[in-house]
Scaffold this motif. Structure first.
Motif, PDB file in Angstrom:
ATOM      1  N   ALA A   2       0.832  -1.194   0.000  1.00 37.64           N
ATOM      2  CA  ALA A   2       0.000   0.000   0.000  1.00 37.64           C
ATOM      3  C   ALA A   2       0.867   1.244   0.000  1.00 37.64           C
ATOM      4  CB  ALA A   2      -0.913   0.002   1.230  1.00 37.64           C
ATOM      5  N   VAL A   3       0.435   2.252  -0.726  1.00 33.22           N
ATOM      6  CA  VAL A   3       1.148   3.516  -0.802  1.00 33.22           C
ATOM      7  C   VAL A   3       0.423   4.536   0.064  1.00 33.22           C
ATOM      8  CG1 VAL A   3       1.961   5.340  -2.311  1.00 33.22           C
ATOM      9  CG2 VAL A   3       1.929   2.987  -3.123  1.00 33.22           C
ATOM     10  N   MET A   4       1.155   5.214   0.951  1.00 29.28           N
ATOM     11  CA  MET A   4       0.557   6.193   1.844  1.00 29.28           C
ATOM     12  C   MET A   4       0.162   7.434   1.048  1.00 29.28           C
ATOM     13  SD  MET A   4       2.087   7.772   5.390  1.00 29.28           S
ATOM     14  CE  MET A   4       2.338   6.127   6.017  1.00 29.28           C
ATOM     15  N   SER A   5      -1.054   7.897   1.254  1.00 33.23           N
ATOM     16  CA  SER A   5      -1.543   9.054   0.526  1.00 33.23           C
ATOM     17  C   SER A   5      -0.847  10.322   0.998  1.00 33.23           C
ATOM     18  CB  SER A   5      -3.057   9.188   0.716  1.00 33.23           C
ATOM     19  OG  SER A   5      -3.355   9.487   2.066  1.00 33.23           O
ATOM     20  N   ARG A   6      -0.897  11.353   0.153  1.00 35.44           N
ATOM     21  CA  ARG A   6      -0.263  12.626   0.490  1.00 35.44           C
ATOM     22  C   ARG A   6      -0.886  13.234   1.738  1.00 35.44           C
ATOM     23  NH1 ARG A   6      -0.180  17.069  -4.131  1.00 35.44           N
ATOM     24  NH2 ARG A   6       1.007  15.377  -5.099  1.00 35.44           N
ATOM     25  N   ARG A   7      -2.203  13.107   1.887  1.00 41.66           N
ATOM     26  CA  ARG A   7      -2.877  13.668   3.056  1.00 41.66           C
ATOM     27  C   ARG A   7      -2.364  13.032   4.338  1.00 41.66           C
ATOM     28  NH1 ARG A   7      -9.291  13.340   3.153  1.00 41.66           N
ATOM     29  NH2 ARG A   7      -8.948  14.654   1.323  1.00 41.66           N
ATOM     30  N   ARG A   8      -2.179  11.717   4.327  1.00 45.15           N
ATOM     31  CA  ARG A   8      -1.720  11.042   5.539  1.00 45.15           C
ATOM     32  C   ARG A   8      -0.266  11.389   5.851  1.00 45.15           C
ATOM     33  NH1 ARG A   8      -4.514   5.002   5.526  1.00 45.15           N
ATOM     34  NH2 ARG A   8      -6.670   5.747   5.509  1.00 45.15           N
ATOM     35  N   VAL A   9       0.535  11.567   4.816  1.00 46.25           N
ATOM     36  CA  VAL A   9       1.921  11.976   5.050  1.00 46.25           C
ATOM     37  C   VAL A   9       1.960  13.347   5.714  1.00 46.25           C
ATOM     38  CG1 VAL A   9       4.082  12.607   3.934  1.00 46.25           C
ATOM     39  CG2 VAL A   9       2.860  10.572   3.179  1.00 46.25           C
ATOM     40  N   ILE A  10       1.126  14.270   5.228  1.00 46.22           N
ATOM     41  CA  ILE A  10       1.074  15.607   5.820  1.00 46.22           C
ATOM     42  C   ILE A  10       0.606  15.529   7.273  1.00 46.22           C
ATOM     43  CG2 ILE A  10      -0.063  17.857   5.698  1.00 46.22           C
ATOM     44  CD1 ILE A  10      -0.140  17.530   2.669  1.00 46.22           C
ATOM     45  N   GLN A  11      -0.396  14.696   7.533  1.00 49.76           N
ATOM     46  CA  GLN A  11      -0.871  14.532   8.903  1.00 49.76           C
ATOM     47  C   GLN A  11       0.229  13.996   9.806  1.00 49.76           C
ATOM     48  OE1 GLN A  11      -4.238  11.964   8.427  1.00 49.76           O
ATOM     49  NE2 GLN A  11      -5.646  13.617   7.858  1.00 49.76           N
ATOM     50  N   ALA A 160     -27.942  18.687  -2.552  1.00 50.89           N
ATOM     51  CA  ALA A 160     -27.878  19.239  -3.904  1.00 50.89           C
ATOM     52  C   ALA A 160     -27.013  18.343  -4.784  1.00 50.89           C
ATOM     53  CB  ALA A 160     -27.316  20.654  -3.873  1.00 50.89           C
ATOM     54  N   GLY A 161     -27.218  18.442  -6.090  1.00 47.08           N
ATOM     55  CA  GLY A 161     -26.434  17.622  -7.005  1.00 47.08           C
ATOM     56  C   GLY A 161     -24.945  17.874  -6.890  1.00 47.08           C
ATOM     57  N   GLY A 162     -24.562  19.122  -6.599  1.00 47.79           N
ATOM     58  CA  GLY A 162     -23.151  19.451  -6.476  1.00 47.79           C
ATOM     59  C   GLY A 162     -22.490  18.862  -5.248  1.00 47.79           C
ATOM     60  N   ASP A 163     -23.284  18.350  -4.298  1.00 46.85           N
ATOM     61  CA  ASP A 163     -22.722  17.745  -3.089  1.00 46.85           C
ATOM     62  C   ASP A 163     -22.379  16.276  -3.279  1.00 46.85           C
ATOM     63  OD1 ASP A 163     -23.066  20.148  -1.736  1.00 46.85           O
ATOM     64  OD2 ASP A 163     -25.101  19.627  -1.104  1.00 46.85           O
ATOM     65  N   VAL A 164     -22.800  15.694  -4.385  1.00 53.18           N
ATOM     66  CA  VAL A 164     -22.566  14.268  -4.627  1.00 53.18           C
ATOM     67  C   VAL A 164     -21.140  14.068  -5.115  1.00 53.18           C
ATOM     68  CG1 VAL A 164     -23.278  12.254  -5.968  1.00 53.18           C
ATOM     69  CG2 VAL A 164     -25.001  13.877  -5.140  1.00 53.18           C
ATOM     70  N   GLY A 165     -20.395  13.203  -4.443  1.00 51.70           N
ATOM     71  CA  GLY A 165     -19.011  12.938  -4.831  1.00 51.70           C
ATOM     72  C   GLY A 165     -18.822  11.605  -5.517  1.00 51.70           C
ATOM     73  N   VAL A 166     -19.764  10.663  -5.319  1.00 50.48           N
ATOM     74  CA  VAL A 166     -19.681   9.336  -5.929  1.00 50.48           C
ATOM     75  C   VAL A 166     -21.013   9.026  -6.587  1.00 50.48           C
ATOM     76  CG1 VAL A 166     -19.318   6.876  -5.539  1.00 50.48           C
ATOM     77  CG2 VAL A 166     -17.997   8.537  -4.225  1.00 50.48           C
ATOM     78  N   LEU A 218     -16.629   4.904  -0.815  1.00 46.42           N
ATOM     79  CA  LEU A 218     -16.816   5.834   0.292  1.00 46.42           C
ATOM     80  C   LEU A 218     -15.754   5.628   1.366  1.00 46.42           C
ATOM     81  CD1 LEU A 218     -20.702   5.866   0.666  1.00 46.42           C
ATOM     82  CD2 LEU A 218     -19.237   7.690  -0.172  1.00 46.42           C
ATOM     83  N   GLN A 219     -15.329   4.395   1.577  1.00 46.66           N
ATOM     84  CA  GLN A 219     -14.272   4.145   2.556  1.00 46.66           C
ATOM     85  C   GLN A 219     -12.940   4.711   2.087  1.00 46.66           C
ATOM     86  OE1 GLN A 219     -14.554  -0.122   3.006  1.00 46.66           O
ATOM     87  NE2 GLN A 219     -15.793   0.050   4.851  1.00 46.66           N
ATOM     88  N   VAL A 220     -12.730   4.740   0.781  1.00 48.58           N
ATOM     89  CA  VAL A 220     -11.472   5.261   0.243  1.00 48.58           C
ATOM     90  C   VAL A 220     -11.480   6.783   0.197  1.00 48.58           C
ATOM     91  CG1 VAL A 220     -10.032   5.405  -1.823  1.00 48.58           C
ATOM     92  CG2 VAL A 220     -10.929   3.195  -1.074  1.00 48.58           C
ATOM     93  N   HIS A 221     -12.576   7.351  -0.292  1.00 42.91           N
ATOM     94  CA  HIS A 221     -12.620   8.789  -0.530  1.00 42.91           C
ATOM     95  C   HIS A 221     -13.113   9.591   0.667  1.00 42.91           C
ATOM     96  CE1 HIS A 221     -11.623   8.570  -4.801  1.00 42.91           C
ATOM     97  NE2 HIS A 221     -12.378   7.503  -4.855  1.00 42.91           N
ATOM     98  N   GLY A 222     -13.577   8.928   1.709  1.00 43.07           N
ATOM     99  CA  GLY A 222     -13.930   9.653   2.927  1.00 43.07           C
ATOM    100  C   GLY A 222     -15.312  10.262   2.886  1.00 43.07           C
ATOM    101  N   LEU A 223     -15.424  11.516   3.332  1.00 43.49           N
ATOM    102  CA  LEU A 223     -16.715  12.160   3.540  1.00 43.49           C
ATOM    103  C   LEU A 223     -17.307  12.629   2.218  1.00 43.49           C
ATOM    104  CD1 LEU A 223     -15.920  14.209   6.762  1.00 43.49           C
ATOM    105  CD2 LEU A 223     -17.073  11.999   6.583  1.00 43.49           C
TER     106      LEU A 223
END
Length: 228
Positions: A2-11, A160-166, A218-223
């Motif tokens: 597994a490759v650590m994401s950029r967000r987790r590295v920053i955290q 709203a439609g713009g709130d849908v990410g998946v 959803l588990q991968v992309h979060g909220l």
């Protein structure tokens, strides 16, 4: 691997910076019992120990799978003109003159064993006289079902439609171009980076596949808000 994401590295880096800034100050207030360990005279050792504990807690927290919840659901209900019993449907197919005796026997067995009730709603193209099965009627049926369900779901969920990410769409048979996901995304003004998957030609079992895919995304992309 597994490759650590950029967000987790920053955290992780931020956790280390905070610990190294705060731990030396805390080390001067350590209980006298820790003097035997030499930590009071070594703020760096305290910082490293605190950093290791913080990283372990962080790794445990991020490794746990994110919970996924079903907020609401919606189903399309056609008008009374689309309702027909099994006997009425078979009689209608027989009057059309487009099916052989063998085909009629197969359709009768299918209707009896598929779990369809006596108040099943059929597409207008199948119960019209004559049967009008073409791309135009298939599109009309699809648009009525899709837009009816999505309109109702967004209204009830207050999203709203713009709130849908998946966005995940599943169609057993019809697979037009442009895809149904493109149709939905454009109609409801969804974001340009919406994660969309158009499943087609996989039969009714693809419904379970779509649910599992939505959960994993959803588990991968979060909220994100998922529409499937």
């Amino acid at each position: 691997m597994a490759v650590m994401s950029r967000r987790r590295v920053i955290q992780l880096v931020l956790v280390g910076v905070v610990v190294f800034l705060v731990a030396p100050r805390l080390s001067w207030n350590l209980p006298g019992g820790l003097e035997k360990l030499g930590l009071q005279q070594s703020p760096a050792a305290v910082a490293v120990a605190c950093w290791a504990a913080a990283v372990a807690a962080w790794a445990y927290a991020v490794s746990r799978p994110r919970p996924v919840y079903l907020v609401d659901l919606s189903g399309y209900v056609a008008g009374a003109s689309h309702e027909a019993s099994r006997a009425k449907t078979i009689a209608h197919f027989g009057r059309c003159g487009r099916f052989s005796d063998e085909s009629m026997a197969f359709q009768k067995r299918m209707l009896e064993r598929s779990g369809l009730g006596e108040q099943t709603h059929f597409p207008a193209s199948l119960i019209s006289v004559p049967v009008d099965m073409c791309l135009r009627t298939a599109r009309e049926e699809s648009h009525a079902v899709i837009f009816g369900v999505v309109d109702d779901l967004l209204r009830r969920a207050r999203v709203a439609g713009g709130d849908v990410g998946v966005l995940i769409f599943n169609s057993s048979l019809l697979s037009p171009t442009p895809s149904f996901t493109s149709l939905i995304a454009n109609r409801y003004g969804m974001r340009r980076d919406v994660v969309s998957h158009n499943l087609s030609g996989m039969g009714c079992s693809a419904g379970i596949i779509a649910i599992d895919l939505a959960k994993r995304l959803l588990q991968v992309h979060g909220l994100y808000v998922n529409l499937s």
